[in-house]
Design an enzyme around this catalytic site. Structure first.
Site, PDB file in Angstrom:
ATOM      1  CG  ASP A  49      -4.634  -2.430  -9.281  1.00  0.00           C
ATOM      2  OD1 ASP A  49      -4.859  -2.191  -8.072  1.00  0.00           O
ATOM      3  OD2 ASP A  49      -5.166  -3.357  -9.900  1.00  0.00           O
TER       4      ASP A  49
ATOM      5  CD1 TRP B 250      -8.788  -3.164 -10.511  1.00  0.00           C
ATOM      6  CD2 TRP B 250      -9.894  -2.269 -12.212  1.00  0.00           C
ATOM      7  NE1 TRP B 250     -10.128  -3.360 -10.282  1.00  0.00           N
ATOM      8  CE2 TRP B 250     -10.835  -2.818 -11.321  1.00  0.00           C
ATOM      9  CE3 TRP B 250     -10.370  -1.661 -13.366  1.00  0.00           C
ATOM     10  CZ2 TRP B 250     -12.197  -2.787 -11.539  1.00  0.00           C
ATOM     11  CZ3 TRP B 250     -11.739  -1.613 -13.584  1.00  0.00           C
ATOM     12  CH2 TRP B 250     -12.629  -2.168 -12.675  1.00  0.00           C
TER      13      TRP B 250
ATOM     14  CE1 TYR C 160      -2.152  -4.221  -7.572  1.00  0.00           C
ATOM     15  CE2 TYR C 160      -1.033  -6.079  -6.561  1.00  0.00           C
ATOM     16  CZ  TYR C 160      -1.758  -4.919  -6.439  1.00  0.00           C
ATOM     17  OH  TYR C 160      -2.086  -4.429  -5.201  1.00  0.00           O
TER      18      TYR C 160
ATOM     19  CB  THR D  36      -3.814  -0.949  -4.671  1.00  0.00           C
ATOM     20  OG1 THR D  36      -3.819  -2.160  -5.431  1.00  0.00           O
ATOM     21  CG2 THR D  36      -5.099  -0.192  -4.955  1.00  0.00           C
TER      22      THR D  36
END
Length: 176
Positions: A122, A155, A164, A167
């Site tokens: 991420d 993550w 976040y 990814t």
């Protein structure tokens, strides 16, 4: 005695007769035996074998469009594609940093017929990228207690900035 009392009296007698009839036909022991069998059956169900053969893939991968969720590297990806958010297939966009922890997947490349280990990292530190398609492929995903093989976790938790963004999918090597 009024009509309401007569109806409730009749319902009481009918219910009592039904319950007594069931009690005569089925005892406590038979109920406990059936309930125990159901509990044991439910506990054994998760350990039954299932097909893990690579030939029976549910994920139909393609090799030409790395901006689509069905690109072969994304077989275990759960998130937004960084290459649609200003980054690349393997590098985070400017202003975000790669997560310190990641999850891995084994993806099959249909063009060369080989399986590759893919590290999904991420990118953290910016708001979630809304201009990217959200991909959720769960091939080979394991339960949450197998952290490195579970893709539904934020993550970014090990980074200073836990927001976040997207990814990346970096190849680690060929799976043997």
């Amino acid at each position: 005695m009024n009509l309401f009392d007569k109806i409730t009296d009749w319902m009481d007698r009918a219910t009592e007769a039904g319950v007594r009839s069931v009690a005569h036909k089925a005892g406590r022991r038979s109920f406990l035996a059936r309930a125990g069998l159901g509990l044991v059956g439910a506990a054994v169900l998760p350990v039954l074998p299932f097909d893990r053969a690579t030939g029976g893939r549910a994920y139909a991968a393609q090799t030409t469009d790395e901006y689509a969720c069905d690109y072969w590297r994304y077989c275990a990806l759960d998130g937004n594609l960084c290459n649609s958010c200003g980054g690349t297939l393997t590098q985070c966009p400017p202003g975000s940093e790669v997560s310190k922890v990641s999850w891995v997947g084994t993806c099959h490349n249909p063009s060369d017929g080989k399986d590759y280990l893919v590290s999904y990292n991420d990118c953290c530190g910016r708001a979630e990228c809304d201009s990217s398609p959200f991909c959720n492929a769960n091939e080979g995903e394991r339960p949450g207690y197998r952290m490195g093989l579970h893709n539904d976790i934020n993550w970014c938790m090990a980074n200073a900035s836990q927001g976040y963004h997207c990814t990346v999918a970096a190849l680690v090597g060929i799976a043997e």
